[in-house]
Design an enzyme around this catalytic site. Sequence first.
Site, PDB file in Angstrom:
ATOM      1  N   ARG A  17       0.835  -1.214   0.000  1.00  0.00           N
ATOM      2  CA  ARG A  17       0.000   0.000   0.000  1.00  0.00           C
ATOM      3  C   ARG A  17       0.871   1.266   0.000  1.00  0.00           C
ATOM      4  O   ARG A  17       0.981   1.951  -1.007  1.00  0.00           O
ATOM      5  CB  ARG A  17      -0.941  -0.046   1.223  1.00  0.00           C
ATOM      6  CG  ARG A  17      -2.060   0.981   1.192  1.00  0.00           C
ATOM      7  CD  ARG A  17      -1.654   2.369   1.602  1.00  0.00           C
ATOM      8  NE  ARG A  17      -1.064   2.435   2.946  1.00  0.00           N
ATOM      9  CZ  ARG A  17      -0.519   3.537   3.441  1.00  0.00           C
ATOM     10  NH1 ARG A  17      -0.458   4.652   2.720  1.00  0.00           N
ATOM     11  NH2 ARG A  17       0.039   3.534   4.646  1.00  0.00           N
ATOM     12  N   ASP A  18       1.549   1.540   1.100  1.00  0.00           N
ATOM     13  CA  ASP A  18       2.334   2.781   1.185  1.00  0.00           C
ATOM     14  C   ASP A  18       3.467   2.743   0.158  1.00  0.00           C
ATOM     15  O   ASP A  18       3.825   3.758  -0.439  1.00  0.00           O
ATOM     16  CB  ASP A  18       2.924   2.924   2.602  1.00  0.00           C
ATOM     17  CG  ASP A  18       3.165   4.369   3.014  1.00  0.00           C
ATOM     18  OD1 ASP A  18       3.051   5.258   2.154  1.00  0.00           O
ATOM     19  OD2 ASP A  18       3.479   4.597   4.190  1.00  0.00           O
ATOM     20  N   HIS A 211       5.692   4.560  12.588  1.00  0.00           N
ATOM     21  CA  HIS A 211       5.607   4.462  11.111  1.00  0.00           C
ATOM     22  C   HIS A 211       6.553   5.531  10.567  1.00  0.00           C
ATOM     23  O   HIS A 211       6.162   6.672  10.371  1.00  0.00           O
ATOM     24  CB  HIS A 211       4.155   4.719  10.696  1.00  0.00           C
ATOM     25  CG  HIS A 211       3.895   4.756   9.231  1.00  0.00           C
ATOM     26  ND1 HIS A 211       3.220   3.752   8.553  1.00  0.00           N
ATOM     27  CD2 HIS A 211       4.188   5.676   8.276  1.00  0.00           C
ATOM     28  CE1 HIS A 211       3.114   4.056   7.273  1.00  0.00           C
ATOM     29  NE2 HIS A 211       3.686   5.236   7.082  1.00  0.00           N
ATOM     30  N   HIS A 213       9.249   7.137   7.977  1.00  0.00           N
ATOM     31  CA  HIS A 213       9.826   7.189   6.617  1.00  0.00           C
ATOM     32  C   HIS A 213      11.306   7.527   6.762  1.00  0.00           C
ATOM     33  O   HIS A 213      11.723   8.171   7.733  1.00  0.00           O
ATOM     34  CB  HIS A 213       9.065   8.200   5.761  1.00  0.00           C
ATOM     35  CG  HIS A 213       7.705   7.702   5.332  1.00  0.00           C
ATOM     36  ND1 HIS A 213       7.424   7.364   4.032  1.00  0.00           N
ATOM     37  CD2 HIS A 213       6.577   7.453   6.042  1.00  0.00           C
ATOM     38  CE1 HIS A 213       6.159   6.935   3.957  1.00  0.00           C
ATOM     39  NE2 HIS A 213       5.624   6.993   5.164  1.00  0.00           N
ATOM     40  N   CYS A 244       4.584   9.417  -0.294  1.00  0.00           N
ATOM     41  CA  CYS A 244       3.174   9.779  -0.169  1.00  0.00           C
ATOM     42  C   CYS A 244       2.827  10.721  -1.300  1.00  0.00           C
ATOM     43  O   CYS A 244       3.534  11.699  -1.530  1.00  0.00           O
ATOM     44  CB  CYS A 244       2.903  10.446   1.185  1.00  0.00           C
ATOM     45  SG  CYS A 244       1.203  11.014   1.331  1.00  0.00           S
ATOM     46  N   ASN A 253       8.993   4.254   3.311  1.00  0.00           N
ATOM     47  CA  ASN A 253       9.106   3.875   4.723  1.00  0.00           C
ATOM     48  C   ASN A 253      10.466   3.251   4.917  1.00  0.00           C
ATOM     49  O   ASN A 253      11.080   2.778   3.966  1.00  0.00           O
ATOM     50  CB  ASN A 253       8.080   2.794   5.067  1.00  0.00           C
ATOM     51  CG  ASN A 253       6.683   3.324   5.046  1.00  0.00           C
ATOM     52  OD1 ASN A 253       6.070   3.402   4.007  1.00  0.00           O
ATOM     53  ND2 ASN A 253       6.199   3.708   6.201  1.00  0.00           N
TER      54      ASN A 253
HETATM   55  P1  HMG Z   1     -13.371  14.113  -1.890  1.00  0.00           P
HETATM   56  O1  HMG Z   1     -13.235  14.519  -3.325  1.00  0.00           O
HETATM   57  O2  HMG Z   1     -13.402  15.197  -0.849  1.00  0.00           O
HETATM   58  O3  HMG Z   1     -14.622  13.150  -1.684  1.00  0.00           O
HETATM   59  O4  HMG Z   1     -12.192  13.113  -1.541  1.00  0.00           O
HETATM   60  P2  HMG Z   1     -16.167  13.379  -1.812  1.00  0.00           P
HETATM   61  O5  HMG Z   1     -16.800  12.694  -0.649  1.00  0.00           O
HETATM   62  O6  HMG Z   1     -16.493  14.839  -2.058  1.00  0.00           O
HETATM   63  O7  HMG Z   1     -16.507  12.557  -3.143  1.00  0.00           O
HETATM   64  C1  HMG Z   1     -15.990  12.953  -4.410  1.00  0.00           C
HETATM   65  C2  HMG Z   1     -15.981  11.738  -5.332  1.00  0.00           C
HETATM   66  O8  HMG Z   1     -15.109  10.723  -4.817  1.00  0.00           O
HETATM   67  C3  HMG Z   1     -17.342  11.075  -5.478  1.00  0.00           C
HETATM   68  O9  HMG Z   1     -17.387  10.502  -6.774  1.00  0.00           O
HETATM   69  C4  HMG Z   1     -17.271   9.969  -4.452  1.00  0.00           C
HETATM   70  O10 HMG Z   1     -18.155   8.915  -4.747  1.00  0.00           O
HETATM   71  C5  HMG Z   1     -15.838   9.517  -4.596  1.00  0.00           C
HETATM   72  P3  HMG Z   1     -18.038  11.268  -8.037  1.00  0.00           P
HETATM   73  O11 HMG Z   1     -19.435  11.565  -7.598  1.00  0.00           O
HETATM   74  O12 HMG Z   1     -17.219  12.529  -8.248  1.00  0.00           O
HETATM   75  O13 HMG Z   1     -17.872  10.266  -9.145  1.00  0.00           O
HETATM   76  N1  HMG Z   1     -15.310   8.868  -3.375  1.00  0.00           N
HETATM   77  C6  HMG Z   1     -14.719   7.668  -3.356  1.00  0.00           C
HETATM   78  N2  HMG Z   1     -14.419   6.795  -4.330  1.00  0.00           N
HETATM   79  C7  HMG Z   1     -13.805   5.659  -3.972  1.00  0.00           C
HETATM   80  N3  HMG Z   1     -13.472   5.360  -2.694  1.00  0.00           N
HETATM   81  C8  HMG Z   1     -13.762   6.217  -1.701  1.00  0.00           C
HETATM   82  C9  HMG Z   1     -14.403   7.424  -2.014  1.00  0.00           C
HETATM   83  N4  HMG Z   1     -14.807   8.476  -1.286  1.00  0.00           N
HETATM   84  C10 HMG Z   1     -15.368   9.350  -2.118  1.00  0.00           C
HETATM   85  N5  HMG Z   1     -13.413   5.903  -0.444  1.00  0.00           N
HETATM   86  C11 HMG Z   1     -11.193  11.319  -0.323  1.00  0.00           C
HETATM   87  C12 HMG Z   1     -12.049  12.583  -0.241  1.00  0.00           C
HETATM   88  C13 HMG Z   1     -10.826  10.955   1.093  1.00  0.00           C
HETATM   89  C14 HMG Z   1     -12.025  10.217  -0.964  1.00  0.00           C
HETATM   90  C15 HMG Z   1      -9.953  11.614  -1.190  1.00  0.00           C
HETATM   91  O14 HMG Z   1      -9.324  12.761  -0.693  1.00  0.00           O
HETATM   92  C16 HMG Z   1      -8.985  10.480  -1.206  1.00  0.00           C
HETATM   93  O15 HMG Z   1      -9.258   9.412  -1.747  1.00  0.00           O
HETATM   94  N6  HMG Z   1      -7.783  10.674  -0.622  1.00  0.00           N
HETATM   95  C17 HMG Z   1      -6.807   9.576  -0.534  1.00  0.00           C
HETATM   96  C18 HMG Z   1      -5.475  10.084  -0.211  1.00  0.00           C
HETATM   97  C19 HMG Z   1      -4.514   8.942  -0.022  1.00  0.00           C
HETATM   98  O16 HMG Z   1      -4.803   7.784  -0.307  1.00  0.00           O
HETATM   99  N7  HMG Z   1      -3.329   9.305   0.458  1.00  0.00           N
HETATM  100  C20 HMG Z   1      -2.291   8.360   0.719  1.00  0.00           C
HETATM  101  C21 HMG Z   1      -2.552   7.508   1.927  1.00  0.00           C
HETATM  102  S1  HMG Z   1      -2.223   8.331   3.474  1.00  0.00           S
HETATM  103  C22 HMG Z   1      -0.529   8.082   3.712  1.00  0.00           C
HETATM  104  O17 HMG Z   1       0.143   7.604   2.846  1.00  0.00           O
HETATM  105  C23 HMG Z   1       0.052   8.385   5.065  1.00  0.00           C
HETATM  106  C24 HMG Z   1       0.295   7.124   5.903  1.00  0.00           C
HETATM  107  O18 HMG Z   1       1.165   6.219   5.235  1.00  0.00           O
HETATM  108  C25 HMG Z   1       0.936   7.494   7.246  1.00  0.00           C
HETATM  109  C26 HMG Z   1       2.150   8.415   7.095  1.00  0.00           C
HETATM  110  O19 HMG Z   1       3.108   8.074   6.425  1.00  0.00           O
HETATM  111  O20 HMG Z   1       2.085   9.492   7.685  1.00  0.00           O
HETATM  112  C27 HMG Z   1      -1.008   6.381   6.204  1.00  0.00           C
HETATM  113 MG    MG Z   2       3.382   6.387   5.197  1.00  0.00          MG
END
Ligand code: HMG
Ligand code: MG
Length: 309
Positions: A17-18, A211, A213, A244, A253
């Site tokens: 995933r990450d 966690h 990096h 990220c 990481n």
């Molecule tokens: P948004 O645009 O604010 O969502 O995104 P919304 O609720 O306004 O919906 C907009 C559209 O997205 C709609 O579709 C929803 O149905 C769809 P449309 O009507 O336009 O066709 N939608 C979804 N589709 C699939 N799956 C869903 C979903 N939710 C809404 N779950 C949202 C908000 C959170 C969805 C968006 O910002 C997003 O997907 N962000 C993901 C970011 C991400 O994955 N980042 C990386 C992971 S975090 C990380 O790496 C850090 C970590 O490792 C720890 C660290 O290192 O610190 C964990």
């Molecule tokens: Mg991370």
Amino acid sequence: MSQALPARVRIVEVGPRDGLQNEKQLIPADTKVELIRRLAAAGLTTIETTSFVSPKWVPQMGDNAEVLTRVLAAAAPGVAYPVLTPNLKGFEAALAAGATEVAVFGAASESFSQKNINCSIAESLARFRPLTEAARAAGVKVRGYVSCVAGCPYEGAIAPQAVAEVAATLREMGCYEVSLGDTIGTGNPASIARMLEAVMRRVPVECLAGHYHDTYGLAAANIYASLQMGVAVFDASVGGLGGCPYAAGASGNVATEDVAWLLDGLGIATGIELDALVDTAAWISAELGREPASRVARALLAKRAQRCA
Ligand code: HMG
Ligand code: MG
């Protein structure tokens, strides 16, 4: 607050995933499923498999349902396959694909929260609440993440109190473990210790994970500092894969091989077979057309090559 090091550490493998979420070229689901199979065979017992986020935001995770379904159909005994879920929509999709463990991900930085999940910290926590309630009703375990626990790409240093506040709220919502993300790897043993001290006043250390990096090469030092404070769960990514999408310059990481090597050297059990893990790092790195970022993997592969020469 230095104490005896734990006898055993659980490593949460986040490579699929990450590690992969930031890859520009779409990786076939076959490769992801095979990576996860190899990681389980190498002894990893928690493997974060994919994320149920918007495919518009993170296209690489667009095959989430296929990957999770296939992985669960061939699940190794005793291995957990958690997935990230940012909201109820993601949770419902994960549940439909068979998830038995999910993770919500918040941040200690307002700017990062906006960039990463398009809402404020308070809004994110309000979104997680119905998700954790639905998970409890469905018997699904929930892990929580706090990003930017040491620094933020947009705001710089982050106050330990801000981390503690989000971590405590996630715990109070029912997250069985809170993983503390040094998203851009700017933490050092002193700042990580200050952050942990603040968090441990609100959340028991048994419920915390590190966690880290490895952007500035201090992840292993940060793990050592955390071990001394009683943390016994660490996230890591095979081959040091990753970054990220919403934190420019964030590298992978800490490599799982580096953590396994460190812990083995300290006499701490992990259940990981280092040779099999190094093979997996070499395999996935070759699939992506590069060398493993892990120095331990590179050193052990060079040693093997010398022996065969
Ligand atoms: P948004 O645009 O604010 O969502 O995104 P919304 O609720 O306004 O919906 C907009 C559209 O997205 C709609 O579709 C929803 O149905 C769809 P449309 O009507 O336009 O066709 N939608 C979804 N589709 C699939 N799956 C869903 C979903 N939710 C809404 N779950 C949202 C908000 C959170 C969805 C968006 O910002 C997003 O997907 N962000 C993901 C970011 C991400 O994955 N980042 C990386 C992971 S975090 C990380 O790496 C850090 C970590 O490792 C720890 C660290 O290192 O610190 C964990
Ligand atoms: Mg991370």
